[in-house]
Design a protein around this motif. Structure first.
Motif, PDB file in Angstrom:
ATOM      1  N   ARG A   1       0.839  -1.201   0.000  1.00 52.79           N
ATOM      2  CA  ARG A   1       0.000   0.000   0.000  1.00 52.79           C
ATOM      3  C   ARG A   1       0.877   1.256   0.000  1.00 52.79           C
ATOM      4  NH1 ARG A   1      -5.250  -0.632   3.250  1.00 52.79           N
ATOM      5  NH2 ARG A   1      -5.373  -2.294   1.733  1.00 52.79           N
ATOM      6  N   VAL A   2       1.968   1.233   0.744  1.00 51.24           N
ATOM      7  CA  VAL A   2       2.876   2.383   0.756  1.00 51.24           C
ATOM      8  C   VAL A   2       3.595   2.493  -0.594  1.00 51.24           C
ATOM      9  CG1 VAL A   2       4.944   3.356   1.831  1.00 51.24           C
ATOM     10  CG2 VAL A   2       3.126   2.391   3.265  1.00 51.24           C
ATOM     11  N   LEU A   3       3.975   1.356  -1.183  1.00 56.52           N
ATOM     12  CA  LEU A   3       4.635   1.386  -2.494  1.00 56.52           C
ATOM     13  C   LEU A   3       3.717   1.926  -3.585  1.00 56.52           C
ATOM     14  CD1 LEU A   3       6.695  -1.923  -2.566  1.00 56.52           C
ATOM     15  CD2 LEU A   3       7.554   0.428  -2.538  1.00 56.52           C
ATOM     16  N   LYS A   4       2.427   1.791  -3.400  1.00 56.30           N
ATOM     17  CA  LYS A   4       1.453   2.319  -4.365  1.00 56.30           C
ATOM     18  C   LYS A   4       1.672   3.818  -4.567  1.00 56.30           C
ATOM     19  CE  LYS A   4      -2.525   2.279  -6.696  1.00 56.30           C
ATOM     20  NZ  LYS A   4      -2.498   1.986  -8.093  1.00 56.30           N
ATOM     21  N   LEU A   5       2.180   4.492  -3.544  1.00 55.14           N
ATOM     22  CA  LEU A   5       2.485   5.925  -3.678  1.00 55.14           C
ATOM     23  C   LEU A   5       3.487   6.182  -4.798  1.00 55.14           C
ATOM     24  CD1 LEU A   5       2.709   7.124  -0.001  1.00 55.14           C
ATOM     25  CD2 LEU A   5       1.286   8.116  -1.789  1.00 55.14           C
ATOM     26  N   SER A   6       4.496   5.328  -4.913  1.00 57.82           N
ATOM     27  CA  SER A   6       5.496   5.505  -5.978  1.00 57.82           C
ATOM     28  C   SER A   6       4.852   5.409  -7.349  1.00 57.82           C
ATOM     29  CB  SER A   6       6.601   4.457  -5.857  1.00 57.82           C
ATOM     30  OG  SER A   6       7.340   4.666  -4.691  1.00 57.82           O
ATOM     31  N   GLU A   7       3.934   4.477  -7.490  1.00 58.43           N
ATOM     32  CA  GLU A   7       3.223   4.344  -8.763  1.00 58.43           C
ATOM     33  C   GLU A   7       2.450   5.620  -9.075  1.00 58.43           C
ATOM     34  OE1 GLU A   7      -0.474   1.900 -10.806  1.00 58.43           O
ATOM     35  OE2 GLU A   7       0.259   1.263  -8.843  1.00 58.43           O
ATOM     36  N   GLU A   8       1.751   6.139  -8.082  1.00 60.80           N
ATOM     37  CA  GLU A   8       0.946   7.343  -8.291  1.00 60.80           C
ATOM     38  C   GLU A   8       1.820   8.557  -8.599  1.00 60.80           C
ATOM     39  OE1 GLU A   8      -2.181   7.290  -8.793  1.00 60.80           O
ATOM     40  OE2 GLU A   8      -2.621   5.291  -8.019  1.00 60.80           O
ATOM     41  N   VAL A   9       2.955   8.690  -7.917  1.00 57.86           N
ATOM     42  CA  VAL A   9       3.870   9.808  -8.198  1.00 57.86           C
ATOM     43  C   VAL A   9       4.412   9.686  -9.620  1.00 57.86           C
ATOM     44  CG1 VAL A   9       6.099  10.834  -7.574  1.00 57.86           C
ATOM     45  CG2 VAL A   9       4.445  10.256  -5.791  1.00 57.86           C
ATOM     46  N   GLY A  10       4.682   8.459 -10.047  1.00 54.92           N
ATOM     47  CA  GLY A  10       5.116   8.246 -11.429  1.00 54.92           C
ATOM     48  C   GLY A  10       4.065   8.703 -12.427  1.00 54.92           C
ATOM     49  N   GLU A  11       2.796   8.513 -12.090  1.00 51.93           N
ATOM     50  CA  GLU A  11       1.720   8.955 -12.975  1.00 51.93           C
ATOM     51  C   GLU A  11       1.645  10.485 -13.018  1.00 51.93           C
ATOM     52  OE1 GLU A  11      -1.863   6.836 -11.949  1.00 51.93           O
ATOM     53  OE2 GLU A  11      -0.892   4.900 -12.304  1.00 51.93           O
TER      54      GLU A  11
ATOM     55  N   LEU B   1      -2.320  14.369  -9.063  1.00 48.35           N
ATOM     56  CA  LEU B   1      -1.902  14.870  -7.748  1.00 48.35           C
ATOM     57  C   LEU B   1      -2.924  14.497  -6.677  1.00 48.35           C
ATOM     58  CD1 LEU B   1      -0.473  18.351  -8.737  1.00 48.35           C
ATOM     59  CD2 LEU B   1       0.814  16.437  -7.737  1.00 48.35           C
ATOM     60  N   CYS B   2      -4.192  14.572  -7.022  1.00 45.52           N
ATOM     61  CA  CYS B   2      -5.235  14.151  -6.075  1.00 45.52           C
ATOM     62  C   CYS B   2      -5.096  12.664  -5.755  1.00 45.52           C
ATOM     63  CB  CYS B   2      -6.619  14.454  -6.632  1.00 45.52           C
ATOM     64  SG  CYS B   2      -6.997  16.214  -6.691  1.00 45.52           S
ATOM     65  N   ASP B   3      -4.792  11.853  -6.776  1.00 41.25           N
ATOM     66  CA  ASP B   3      -4.605  10.419  -6.540  1.00 41.25           C
ATOM     67  C   ASP B   3      -3.455  10.164  -5.569  1.00 41.25           C
ATOM     68  OD1 ASP B   3      -6.691   9.895  -8.249  1.00 41.25           O
ATOM     69  OD2 ASP B   3      -5.439   9.170  -9.908  1.00 41.25           O
ATOM     70  N   VAL B   4      -2.372  10.961  -5.678  1.00 44.78           N
ATOM     71  CA  VAL B   4      -1.251  10.826  -4.740  1.00 44.78           C
ATOM     72  C   VAL B   4      -1.717  11.130  -3.324  1.00 44.78           C
ATOM     73  CG1 VAL B   4       0.975  11.822  -4.035  1.00 44.78           C
ATOM     74  CG2 VAL B   4       0.562  11.281  -6.436  1.00 44.78           C
ATOM     75  N   ALA B   5      -2.459  12.230  -3.163  1.00 43.77           N
ATOM     76  CA  ALA B   5      -2.929  12.619  -1.827  1.00 43.77           C
ATOM     77  C   ALA B   5      -3.861  11.553  -1.254  1.00 43.77           C
ATOM     78  CB  ALA B   5      -3.635  13.973  -1.895  1.00 43.77           C
ATOM     79  N   ILE B   6      -4.778  11.053  -2.048  1.00 43.08           N
ATOM     80  CA  ILE B   6      -5.712  10.026  -1.577  1.00 43.08           C
ATOM     81  C   ILE B   6      -4.954   8.763  -1.181  1.00 43.08           C
ATOM     82  CG2 ILE B   6      -7.571   8.472  -2.311  1.00 43.08           C
ATOM     83  CD1 ILE B   6      -8.469  10.869  -4.185  1.00 43.08           C
ATOM     84  N   THR B   7      -4.018   8.345  -2.018  1.00 47.73           N
ATOM     85  CA  THR B   7      -3.244   7.141  -1.739  1.00 47.73           C
ATOM     86  C   THR B   7      -2.435   7.303  -0.458  1.00 47.73           C
ATOM     87  OG1 THR B   7      -3.151   6.650  -4.099  1.00 47.73           O
ATOM     88  CG2 THR B   7      -1.524   5.544  -2.699  1.00 47.73           C
ATOM     89  N   ALA B   8      -1.859   8.486  -0.254  1.00 48.47           N
ATOM     90  CA  ALA B   8      -1.089   8.744   0.966  1.00 48.47           C
ATOM     91  C   ALA B   8      -1.981   8.693   2.198  1.00 48.47           C
ATOM     92  CB  ALA B   8      -0.376  10.092   0.872  1.00 48.47           C
ATOM     93  N   LEU B   9      -3.162   9.287   2.113  1.00 49.05           N
ATOM     94  CA  LEU B   9      -4.065   9.285   3.266  1.00 49.05           C
ATOM     95  C   LEU B   9      -4.567   7.881   3.590  1.00 49.05           C
ATOM     96  CD1 LEU B   9      -6.060  12.576   2.595  1.00 49.05           C
ATOM     97  CD2 LEU B   9      -4.196  12.203   4.245  1.00 49.05           C
ATOM     98  N   VAL B  10      -4.835   7.080   2.568  1.00 52.86           N
ATOM     99  CA  VAL B  10      -5.267   5.700   2.809  1.00 52.86           C
ATOM    100  C   VAL B  10      -4.104   4.886   3.398  1.00 52.86           C
ATOM    101  CG1 VAL B  10      -6.073   3.561   1.723  1.00 52.86           C
ATOM    102  CG2 VAL B  10      -7.124   5.751   1.113  1.00 52.86           C
ATOM    103  N   ALA B  11      -2.893   5.128   2.923  1.00 52.90           N
ATOM    104  CA  ALA B  11      -1.731   4.434   3.497  1.00 52.90           C
ATOM    105  C   ALA B  11      -1.547   4.829   4.963  1.00 52.90           C
ATOM    106  CB  ALA B  11      -0.468   4.748   2.690  1.00 52.90           C
TER     107      ALA B  11
END
Length: 159
Positions: A73-83, A111-121
């Motif tokens: 779940r934390v690694l998912k952030l890297s994917e989102e930042v790449g996007e 950018l919103c996806d990054v924020a959402i992913t970070a908050l869920v993590a």
């Protein structure tokens, strides 16, 4: 060599504000079918209730649990930042093979996806995610903009 004109290297355009009185409907090709197992969101979105609902939904549908699930779940952030990076490159036309392939609105969404992913993590790490986030936000604001930051936030909450 391409004869395509190079995009301007100027700053991103000012964001466009949607006309709330517009009756124009969305493009049917862009309409997505709702996932029946996804959390229901109606009316104005309560940030932390939605984060909690997303966390609950992800946990119920996760193939990995425990430490491995947390790490993924934390690694998912890297994917989102790449996007985000991909969208910025596309919005500026920096890939000569693809040209301008994204818009600044695409960058906003990523950018919103990054924020959402970070908050869920963060919620995955602690059920006290809201308090942890508020405390960290206060610390960053204090060191960056000074003691007036808290008062500005208090005024916004009172409106």
């Amino acid at each position: 060599m391409s004869t395509r004109p190079r995009p301007s290297r100027s700053a991103p355009p000012e964001p466009e504000v949607a006309d709330p009185t517009s009756t124009e409907s969305a493009d049917p090709a862009e309409t997505q079918v709702a996932d029946p197992t996804a959390p229901e969101v109606t009316g104005p979105t309560d940030l932390w209730a939605t984060v909690d609902a997303l966390w609950t939904w992800l946990d119920a549908n996760s193939a990995h649990r425990g430490r491995e699930g947390l790490l993924l779940r934390v690694l998912k952030l890297s994917e989102e930042v790449g996007e985000v990076a991909q969208a910025v490159i596309g919005a500026t036309g920096q890939n000569p093979r693809k040209g301008v392939s994204h818009t600044w609105e695409d960058v906003q969404g990523e950018l919103c996806d990054v924020a959402i992913t970070a908050l869920v993590a963060l919620r995955t790490l602690t059920p006290e995610a809201e308090a942890v986030f508020a405390g960290q936000l206060a610390r960053v604001a204090e060191r960056s903009v000074g003691p007036t930051a808290g008062r500005v936030a208090d005024r916004s909450a009172q409106r």
